[in-house]
Design a protein around this motif. Sequence first.
Motif, PDB file in Angstrom:
ATOM      1  N   ASP A 194      44.322  84.566  21.012  1.00  0.00           N
ATOM      2  CA  ASP A 194      44.678  84.404  19.985  1.00  0.00           C
ATOM      3  C   ASP A 194      43.006  84.301  18.982  1.00  0.00           C
ATOM      4  N   ILE A 195      42.713  84.899  18.038  1.00  0.00           N
ATOM      5  CA  ILE A 195      41.474  84.760  17.458  1.00  0.00           C
ATOM      6  C   ILE A 195      41.600  84.349  16.034  1.00  0.00           C
ATOM      7  N   SER A 196      43.021  83.784  15.734  1.00  0.00           N
ATOM      8  CA  SER A 196      43.022  83.300  14.317  1.00  0.00           C
ATOM      9  C   SER A 196      42.045  82.157  13.815  1.00  0.00           C
ATOM     10  N   HIS A 197      41.724  81.550  14.773  1.00  0.00           N
ATOM     11  CA  HIS A 197      40.770  80.241  14.448  1.00  0.00           C
ATOM     12  C   HIS A 197      39.013  80.434  14.789  1.00  0.00           C
ATOM     13  N   THR A 198      39.041  81.605  15.465  1.00  0.00           N
ATOM     14  CA  THR A 198      37.806  82.248  16.140  1.00  0.00           C
ATOM     15  C   THR A 198      36.800  82.462  15.053  1.00  0.00           C
ATOM     16  N   THR A 199      35.516  81.752  15.184  1.00  0.00           N
ATOM     17  CA  THR A 199      34.304  82.092  14.509  1.00  0.00           C
ATOM     18  C   THR A 199      33.348  82.843  15.238  1.00  0.00           C
ATOM     19  N   ILE A 200      32.398  83.699  14.476  1.00  0.00           N
ATOM     20  CA  ILE A 200      31.499  84.492  14.989  1.00  0.00           C
ATOM     21  C   ILE A 200      30.216  84.328  14.290  1.00  0.00           C
ATOM     22  N   ALA A 201      29.287  83.539  14.840  1.00  0.00           N
ATOM     23  CA  ALA A 201      28.257  83.140  14.165  1.00  0.00           C
ATOM     24  C   ALA A 201      28.564  82.569  12.803  1.00  0.00           C
ATOM     25  N   SER A 207      37.712  87.932   9.535  1.00  0.00           N
ATOM     26  CA  SER A 207      37.311  88.749   8.278  1.00  0.00           C
ATOM     27  C   SER A 207      36.337  89.819   8.827  1.00  0.00           C
ATOM     28  N   LEU A 208      35.995  89.962  10.244  1.00  0.00           N
ATOM     29  CA  LEU A 208      34.912  91.008  10.950  1.00  0.00           C
ATOM     30  C   LEU A 208      35.626  92.057  11.505  1.00  0.00           C
ATOM     31  N   VAL A 209      37.092  91.758  12.039  1.00  0.00           N
ATOM     32  CA  VAL A 209      37.959  92.938  12.689  1.00  0.00           C
ATOM     33  C   VAL A 209      39.118  93.043  11.959  1.00  0.00           C
ATOM     34  N   SER A 210      39.524  94.265  12.135  1.00  0.00           N
ATOM     35  CA  SER A 210      40.874  94.607  11.576  1.00  0.00           C
ATOM     36  C   SER A 210      42.219  93.982  12.326  1.00  0.00           C
ATOM     37  N   GLN A 211      43.026  93.953  11.700  1.00  0.00           N
ATOM     38  CA  GLN A 211      44.421  93.261  12.445  1.00  0.00           C
ATOM     39  C   GLN A 211      45.053  94.443  13.428  1.00  0.00           C
ATOM     40  N   TRP A 213      43.112  96.407  14.947  1.00  0.00           N
ATOM     41  CA  TRP A 213      42.348  96.429  16.311  1.00  0.00           C
ATOM     42  C   TRP A 213      42.679  95.323  17.145  1.00  0.00           C
ATOM     43  N   VAL A 214      43.116  94.004  16.273  1.00  0.00           N
ATOM     44  CA  VAL A 214      43.676  92.993  17.125  1.00  0.00           C
ATOM     45  C   VAL A 214      44.857  93.198  17.972  1.00  0.00           C
ATOM     46  N   GLU A 215      45.900  93.982  17.273  1.00  0.00           N
ATOM     47  CA  GLU A 215      47.174  94.164  17.883  1.00  0.00           C
ATOM     48  C   GLU A 215      46.996  95.204  18.753  1.00  0.00           C
ATOM     49  N   LYS A 216      46.309  96.583  18.562  1.00  0.00           N
ATOM     50  CA  LYS A 216      46.439  97.641  19.318  1.00  0.00           C
ATOM     51  C   LYS A 216      45.564  97.754  20.151  1.00  0.00           C
ATOM     52  N   ASP A 217      44.268  97.117  20.323  1.00  0.00           N
ATOM     53  CA  ASP A 217      43.237  97.087  21.077  1.00  0.00           C
ATOM     54  C   ASP A 217      42.999  95.935  21.964  1.00  0.00           C
ATOM     55  N   PHE A 218      42.443  94.786  21.096  1.00  0.00           N
ATOM     56  CA  PHE A 218      42.092  93.725  21.720  1.00  0.00           C
ATOM     57  C   PHE A 218      43.155  92.915  22.525  1.00  0.00           C
ATOM     58  N   ILE A 219      44.106  92.826  22.047  1.00  0.00           N
ATOM     59  CA  ILE A 219      45.172  92.014  22.716  1.00  0.00           C
ATOM     60  C   ILE A 219      45.786  92.682  24.048  1.00  0.00           C
ATOM     61  N   PRO A 220      45.866  94.032  23.924  1.00  0.00           N
ATOM     62  CA  PRO A 220      46.435  94.810  25.102  1.00  0.00           C
ATOM     63  C   PRO A 220      45.235  95.077  26.096  1.00  0.00           C
ATOM     64  N   THR A 221      44.159  94.854  25.730  1.00  0.00           N
ATOM     65  CA  THR A 221      42.756  95.277  26.477  1.00  0.00           C
ATOM     66  C   THR A 221      42.819  93.797  27.446  1.00  0.00           C
TER      67      THR A 221
END
Length: 325
Positions: A194-201, A207-211, A213-221
């Motif tokens: 879960d990256i709902s609360h994640t911050t990057i720098a 706000s930096l990656v698309s939903q 990408w999260v659903e189709k790439d990040f989570i399954p990977t």
Amino acid sequence: MKKPVKVAITGAAGQIAYSLIFRVASGSMLGPDQPVILQLLDIPDSLEKLKGTVMEIEDCAFPLVSGVVATADPMEAFDGTDYGLLVGARPRGPGMERKDLLEANAKIFSVQGKALSEKASRDVKVLVVGNPANTNALITASNAKKLDPKQITAMVRLDHNRAISQLAAKTGTSGNDIDKVIIWGNHSATQYPDISHTTIAGKAAKSLVSQEWVEKDFIPTVQQRGAAIIKARGLSSAASAASAAVDHMRDWALGTNGKWVSMGIPSDGSYGIAPGVVYGYPVTCANGKYEIVQGLSVDEFSRARMSVTETELREERAAIEELLK
Ligand code: NAI
């Protein structure tokens, strides 16, 4: 120099242990001023192989290693243990159903839970790595009647680390810039990174990656990373699993300075998860204790995924219910 602490490692002749033992012995886990006595456990058939590992430990002449015990007896391996890394487990054999696998492991972890209860330090910290790790931790805790169930945890840190590295690669940042990643649930393909609360720098990851990408790439990977490594290497992840075990124990023992990490811990009902199941939660650690990060908002997308992985854990628990009494 401090007084040595006892670190038990099971599955000590296996491939994860072959990396883990040497990291612990060199001070990566408990720091460069903490001597250790290694208590290595494997089954009788693997003791000859374990002898070779012990010879290599000797040949490293580690300044922090004050003693090494190699045994097939859990009562000896857990005698006075301060830190227990339970790595050894029964792998799935040909034709073995999930229930058979759960039961075979339940037997191993009942014995080890009882031995920890009788012999380990009253403050022992236990990490279960051997799969199915969350349910093996539940069995260990139910059999360690003289210990607090909160002392027995399961490893989702490898998934946590994988999630960080995927995000860093996608956004061209470093893992150091990434905070507040969560692995909810089971160390299995149902886990929810879960990256709902994640911050990057300091910026919201969302706000930096698309939903998409999260659903189709990040989570399954992240969910399938273990299988991808087996396909590439012909063997399951070992060095990265050992590294995650070192991270998990180090953070629990020495603290996270407010940083969130993910640990499989007995649910206290937080976030509506069935009490008792060993579930991946976001935690912070201080003074040798972990605490769940509370009060996070959970949207519909996250709730659905948190429920799927919770259902799997409830089913695993149901499959070995009789062994929990
Ligand atoms: P491996 O097969 O190389 O070694 C396992 C060792 O455990 C063997 O030496 C075996 O003799 C020993 N063992 C079996 N039953 C035992 C018992 N009752 N007591 C003590 N030792 C026993 O396996 P590897 O690659 O080291 O993996 C170990 C476990 O870790 C597996 O269950 C694997 O699925 C799991 N794993 C968990 C991860 C996680 O993130 N939670 C990540 C990667 C692996």
